[in-house]
Design a protein around this motif. Structure first.
Motif, PDB file in Angstrom:
ATOM      1  N   LEU A  76       0.174  29.060  38.749  1.00 42.43           N
ATOM      2  CA  LEU A  76       0.811  29.559  39.971  1.00 42.43           C
ATOM      3  C   LEU A  76       1.813  28.537  40.500  1.00 42.43           C
ATOM      4  CD1 LEU A  76      -2.219  31.179  41.859  1.00 42.43           C
ATOM      5  CD2 LEU A  76      -0.236  32.371  40.929  1.00 42.43           C
ATOM      6  N   GLN A  77       1.415  27.226  40.397  1.00 45.47           N
ATOM      7  CA  GLN A  77       2.313  26.185  40.902  1.00 45.47           C
ATOM      8  C   GLN A  77       3.563  26.073  40.019  1.00 45.47           C
ATOM      9  OE1 GLN A  77      -0.507  22.954  40.951  1.00 45.47           O
ATOM     10  NE2 GLN A  77      -1.012  23.276  43.107  1.00 45.47           N
ATOM     11  N   ARG A  78       3.337  26.202  38.701  1.00 50.10           N
ATOM     12  CA  ARG A  78       4.484  26.165  37.780  1.00 50.10           C
ATOM     13  C   ARG A  78       5.446  27.305  38.077  1.00 50.10           C
ATOM     14  NH1 ARG A  78       1.280  24.492  33.702  1.00 50.10           N
ATOM     15  NH2 ARG A  78       0.831  26.616  33.057  1.00 50.10           N
ATOM     16  N   ASN A  79       4.868  28.490  38.253  1.00 48.72           N
ATOM     17  CA  ASN A  79       5.686  29.662  38.568  1.00 48.72           C
ATOM     18  C   ASN A  79       6.485  29.449  39.846  1.00 48.72           C
ATOM     19  OD1 ASN A  79       4.774  30.970  36.355  1.00 48.72           O
ATOM     20  ND2 ASN A  79       3.305  32.282  37.444  1.00 48.72           N
ATOM     21  N   ALA A  80       5.822  28.844  40.829  1.00 45.60           N
ATOM     22  CA  ALA A  80       6.485  28.620  42.118  1.00 45.60           C
ATOM     23  C   ALA A  80       7.677  27.687  41.941  1.00 45.60           C
ATOM     24  CB  ALA A  80       5.493  28.035  43.116  1.00 45.60           C
ATOM     25  N   THR A  81       7.519  26.651  41.085  1.00 45.68           N
ATOM     26  CA  THR A  81       8.610  25.708  40.854  1.00 45.68           C
ATOM     27  C   THR A  81       9.773  26.425  40.185  1.00 45.68           C
ATOM     28  OG1 THR A  81       6.844  24.196  40.307  1.00 45.68           O
ATOM     29  CG2 THR A  81       9.066  23.376  39.972  1.00 45.68           C
ATOM     30  N   LYS A  82       9.431  27.279  39.234  1.00 48.13           N
ATOM     31  CA  LYS A  82      10.489  27.959  38.464  1.00 48.13           C
ATOM     32  C   LYS A  82      11.166  29.052  39.272  1.00 48.13           C
ATOM     33  CE  LYS A  82       8.147  27.853  34.307  1.00 48.13           C
ATOM     34  NZ  LYS A  82       7.462  28.778  33.438  1.00 48.13           N
ATOM     35  N   ARG A  84      11.309  29.915  42.506  1.00 46.60           N
ATOM     36  CA  ARG A  84      11.954  29.657  43.804  1.00 46.60           C
ATOM     37  C   ARG A  84      11.920  30.884  44.714  1.00 46.60           C
ATOM     38  NH1 ARG A  84      14.379  24.934  44.086  1.00 46.60           N
ATOM     39  NH2 ARG A  84      14.691  23.791  42.154  1.00 46.60           N
ATOM     40  N   LYS A  85      11.049  31.818  44.387  1.00 42.72           N
ATOM     41  CA  LYS A  85      10.896  32.993  45.249  1.00 42.72           C
ATOM     42  C   LYS A  85      10.179  32.559  46.524  1.00 42.72           C
ATOM     43  CE  LYS A  85      10.151  36.799  42.420  1.00 42.72           C
ATOM     44  NZ  LYS A  85       8.996  37.352  41.703  1.00 42.72           N
ATOM     45  N   PRO A  86      10.620  33.040  47.660  1.00 43.98           N
ATOM     46  CA  PRO A  86       9.873  32.670  48.857  1.00 43.98           C
ATOM     47  C   PRO A  86       8.452  33.257  48.746  1.00 43.98           C
ATOM     48  CG  PRO A  86      11.472  34.393  49.347  1.00 43.98           C
ATOM     49  CD  PRO A  86      11.721  33.965  47.927  1.00 43.98           C
ATOM     50  N   ALA A  88       6.104  32.124  46.766  1.00 41.50           N
ATOM     51  CA  ALA A  88       5.421  31.744  45.529  1.00 41.50           C
ATOM     52  C   ALA A  88       4.529  30.513  45.755  1.00 41.50           C
ATOM     53  CB  ALA A  88       6.430  31.466  44.429  1.00 41.50           C
ATOM     54  N   TRP A  89       5.058  29.558  46.528  1.00 39.38           N
ATOM     55  CA  TRP A  89       4.236  28.375  46.847  1.00 39.38           C
ATOM     56  C   TRP A  89       3.047  28.743  47.722  1.00 39.38           C
ATOM     57  CZ3 TRP A  89       3.634  24.174  44.412  1.00 39.38           C
ATOM     58  CH2 TRP A  89       4.677  23.608  43.679  1.00 39.38           C
ATOM     59  N   ALA A  90       3.317  29.645  48.632  1.00 36.52           N
ATOM     60  CA  ALA A  90       2.233  30.087  49.530  1.00 36.52           C
ATOM     61  C   ALA A  90       1.108  30.712  48.720  1.00 36.52           C
ATOM     62  CB  ALA A  90       2.784  31.083  50.552  1.00 36.52           C
ATOM     63  N   THR A  91       1.472  31.482  47.702  1.00 41.27           N
ATOM     64  CA  THR A  91       0.464  32.117  46.843  1.00 41.27           C
ATOM     65  C   THR A  91      -0.387  31.055  46.159  1.00 41.27           C
ATOM     66  OG1 THR A  91       2.060  33.852  46.415  1.00 41.27           O
ATOM     67  CG2 THR A  91       0.133  33.815  44.996  1.00 41.27           C
ATOM     68  N   ALA A  92       0.286  30.030  45.614  1.00 38.47           N
ATOM     69  CA  ALA A  92      -0.427  28.945  44.928  1.00 38.47           C
ATOM     70  C   ALA A  92      -1.354  28.212  45.905  1.00 38.47           C
ATOM     71  CB  ALA A  92       0.563  27.982  44.303  1.00 38.47           C
TER      72      ALA A  92
END
Ligand SMILES: [Zn+2]
Length: 238
Positions: A76-82, A84-86, A88-92
């Motif tokens: 999830l964190q990798r996806n968030a880095t890639k 950049r969708k708002p 995505a970090w919150a999900t992780a």
């Protein structure tokens, strides 16, 4: 109020009891009804054994500390880095918080369960939280330590002193021989003594070592046999 007391049963043993609310530890020890042993293990969770000194019976509770799925969280964190969708970090972050919450809730219910089992009885409790070098400063080590602290406070509130002690898990409680894993049946790990041939369920070994401090040798042997029967192991000593 805090009290510290040292019990010396032989050259080897020097137990320090810490009790916050019980006015007389000496009196409690003389009229002891139940000895409980709590083993907290980073890989297996929580093992609780209460031994009734009058009847020789025992009760066991076991709780698995819920695992955190690090692979999923890392992904999830990798996806968030890639991406950049708002959000995505919150999900992780949310997934991680949820996993921690689940683990905390499980440990708190274990504290409640142990307290319920001992409340109102003249009891002492041993607690073993192994300090694992590989877990130093990790979240899990902190969680396990805070669990031990909570259990200590909760039992202390009911006048039950807690003895923190590192208990052996690879030494035979009966003869002192080395234990080796003999087989694994699902959750049950069977240890066999290379000295006397006795078999033990792995998690009951530290508990037997703790009980040895209070019980006669014959009582420990009988309990070991009852425990082996409880786990359906064929107990045969050489
Ligand atoms: Zn042995």
């Amino acid at each position: 109020m805090s009290r510290y007391i040292a019990i010396k049963r032989d050259r080897e043993i020097n137990v320090v009891l810490h009790c916050s609310h019980s006015p007389s530890v000496e009196e409690l020890l003389e009229n002891l009804e139940v000895i409980a042993v709590v083993d907290v293990n980073s890989s297996h969770g929580f093992y609780f054994l209460a031994y009734d000194l009058r009847s020789g019976s025992f009760r066991v509770h076991r709780l698995k500390v819920p695992k955190i799925d690090w692979r999923r969280i890392k992904e999830l964190q990798r996806n968030a880095t890639k991406s950049r969708k708002p959000g995505a970090w919150a999900t992780a972050r949310c997934a991680l918080r949820k996993a921690h919450r689940r683990r905390r809730a499980a440990l708190l219910s274990a504290v409640a369960e142990a307290t319920k089992e001992l409340r109102g009885k003249r009891a002492v409790a041993f607690i073993d939280v192994p300090f694992d070098e590989s877990l130093r400063n990790s979240g899990l080590q902190r969680t396990l330590r805070s669990f031990a602290k909570r259990l200590e406070n909760s039992l202390g509130f009911h006048g039950i002193p807690v003895i923190e002690r590192t208990l052996p898990s690879k030494r035979c409680p009966l003869c002192g021989g080395k234990l080796e894993e003999a087989e694994r049946r699902g959750e049950t790990r069977v240890m066999r003594c290379t000295g006397c041939g006795m078999v033990f369920e792995r998690d009951s070994v530290p508990a037997l070592h703790a009980l040895k401090l209070f019980l006669e040798e014959a009582e420990v042997e009988e309990l070991a046999e009852n425990l082996a029967r409880h786990y359906r192991l064929s107990a045969q000593r050489r």
